[in-house]
Scaffold this active site. Sequence first.
Site, short mmCIF file in Angstrom:
data_model
loop_
_atom_site.label_atom_id
_atom_site.label_comp_id
_atom_site.label_asym_id
_atom_site.label_seq_id
_atom_site.Cartn_x
_atom_site.Cartn_y
_atom_site.Cartn_z
NE ARG A 1 159.32 43.51 45.68
CZ ARG A 1 159.51 42.91 45.71
NH1 ARG A 1 159.65 41.47 46.49
NH2 ARG A 1 160.42 42.17 44.33
NE ARG B 1 161.30 42.17 38.48
CZ ARG B 1 161.91 41.51 38.02
NH1 ARG B 1 162.80 41.44 37.08
NH2 ARG B 1 163.14 41.02 39.48
NE ARG C 1 167.14 37.22 37.99
CZ ARG C 1 166.72 37.90 39.07
NH1 ARG C 1 167.10 38.09 40.02
NH2 ARG C 1 165.36 38.38 38.51
CE LYS D 1 165.33 42.27 46.48
NZ LYS D 1 164.95 42.78 45.23
NE ARG E 1 162.47 36.28 38.96
CZ ARG E 1 162.71 36.87 39.74
NH1 ARG E 1 163.32 36.71 40.54
NH2 ARG E 1 162.29 38.38 40.15
P1 G5P Z 1 160.98 39.09 43.97
O1 G5P Z 1 162.10 37.59 43.37
O2 G5P Z 1 161.31 39.39 44.80
P2 G5P Z 1 163.14 41.28 42.83
O3 G5P Z 1 162.32 41.92 41.77
O4 G5P Z 1 162.84 42.22 44.27
O5 G5P Z 1 162.12 40.32 42.71
P3 G5P Z 1 165.08 39.45 42.33
O6 G5P Z 1 164.98 39.74 41.16
O7 G5P Z 1 165.04 38.50 42.81
O8 G5P Z 1 164.51 41.00 42.84
P4 G5P Z 1 167.06 40.34 43.74
O9 G5P Z 1 167.30 39.04 44.30
O10 G5P Z 1 167.99 41.75 44.31
O11 G5P Z 1 166.44 40.16 42.11
O12 G5P Z 1 168.87 40.15 42.83
P5 G5P Z 1 169.66 38.83 42.98
O13 G5P Z 1 168.86 37.66 41.70
O14 G5P Z 1 170.70 38.30 43.69
O15 G5P Z 1 170.87 39.35 42.07
C1 G5P Z 1 170.12 39.49 40.65
C2 G5P Z 1 171.51 39.17 39.76
O16 G5P Z 1 172.24 39.83 39.28
C3 G5P Z 1 171.36 37.87 39.32
O17 G5P Z 1 172.34 36.50 38.41
C4 G5P Z 1 173.02 37.57 40.43
O18 G5P Z 1 173.80 36.33 40.33
C5 G5P Z 1 173.39 38.85 39.42
N1 G5P Z 1 174.28 39.80 40.49
C6 G5P Z 1 174.55 39.53 42.12
N2 G5P Z 1 175.13 40.17 41.70
C7 G5P Z 1 176.51 40.85 40.81
C8 G5P Z 1 176.99 41.53 40.68
O19 G5P Z 1 178.25 42.08 41.61
N3 G5P Z 1 177.70 41.54 39.36
C9 G5P Z 1 176.89 40.96 38.62
N4 G5P Z 1 177.35 41.32 37.17
N5 G5P Z 1 175.39 40.22 38.54
C10 G5P Z 1 175.46 40.35 40.14
O20 G5P Z 1 159.69 39.47 43.29
C11 G5P Z 1 159.60 38.49 41.57
C12 G5P Z 1 157.75 39.14 41.69
O21 G5P Z 1 157.22 38.51 43.42
C13 G5P Z 1 155.95 39.56 43.32
C14 G5P Z 1 156.60 40.31 41.92
O22 G5P Z 1 154.89 40.47 41.92
C15 G5P Z 1 157.65 40.68 42.29
O23 G5P Z 1 158.03 41.38 40.86
N6 G5P Z 1 156.33 39.61 44.78
C16 G5P Z 1 155.69 40.70 45.54
N7 G5P Z 1 154.73 41.43 45.30
C17 G5P Z 1 154.18 41.92 46.28
N8 G5P Z 1 154.43 42.07 47.59
C18 G5P Z 1 155.49 41.87 47.80
N9 G5P Z 1 156.09 41.24 49.22
C19 G5P Z 1 155.75 40.55 46.71
N10 G5P Z 1 157.39 39.58 47.19
C20 G5P Z 1 156.96 39.62 45.85
MG MG Z 2 165.78 37.60 44.41
#
Ligand code: G5P
Ligand code: MG
Length: 223
Positions: free
Chosen positions: A93, A171, A127, A19, A160
Amino acid sequence: MSLPKIFRVIIMGPPGSGKGTVSARIIKSFLLKHISSGDILRANINAKTELGLLMKSCIDQGQLVPDDVISRLILKDLRALENSSWLLDGFPRTVSQAEALEDAYSVDSVLNLNVPFQTIKERLTSRWTHFPSGRVYNIDFNPPKVPGLDDVTGEPLVQRDDDSPETVTRRLRSYETQTEPVLEFYRCKGVLQTFSGTETNKIWPHVEAFLHKKFPSIQQGVA
Ligand code: G5P
Ligand code: MG
């Protein structure tokens, strides 16, 4: 004279589905303000605000923070963007959050990144993040130019606390039970668009083409 149309877009998908990575590409090409609930919470934790201190253990354990807390926080930020198009990442979410958002705004499109859980588990352990900006790197996929340092500011990157394998599993479980029903909520409203795959570079051209077609007036450079 009619006011320019404001577009409201959500990006959804399991933790680690890309995302943040896809959002960074979207805002390079489209005039949307990016709001990430996770980045806002982590900024509060870093700044040791009262809210950050209260929410830290929840986040570190891979649990969602309470609906009323996050809904209030995000809706306050959205009110400050009243005249801008926005891209919301990480919110809503739960169905209760989606209802709170729906009471205030109607959403034009929900982009759903559908990436297998096994792919995600492999990604998250490698990451690295620049907390102040939310920029993300990955040792294999998009490494920083200088190991351990942010490309733009040169500041140190960190991992993180919630990216340990056990917390990632929790998660993903909370995504299945609490967030997947939100997809159904938006499917019923006819605004859900799903993009499936295991590589962001293959998913991205489809997202970009969809946005170009759906929202031509908010491309960067279009008056
Ligand atoms: P976050 O911060 O919203 P998540 O768990 O939804 O966290 P996250 O972990 O931020 O989502 P993302 O944004 O979907 O993941 O993914 P990203 O960071 O872009 O990519 C992940 C990794 O993969 C990176 O290292 C990237 O470089 C790599 N990557 C991307 N594409 C590729 C690919 O094609 N190949 C490879 N090899 N790598 C790739 O929420 C965190 C916490 O905050 C709270 C909760 O506790 C949550 O767990 N929270 C909420 N709680 C309640 N309600 C809400 N609305 C909340 N929002 C946050
Ligand atoms: Mg994110």
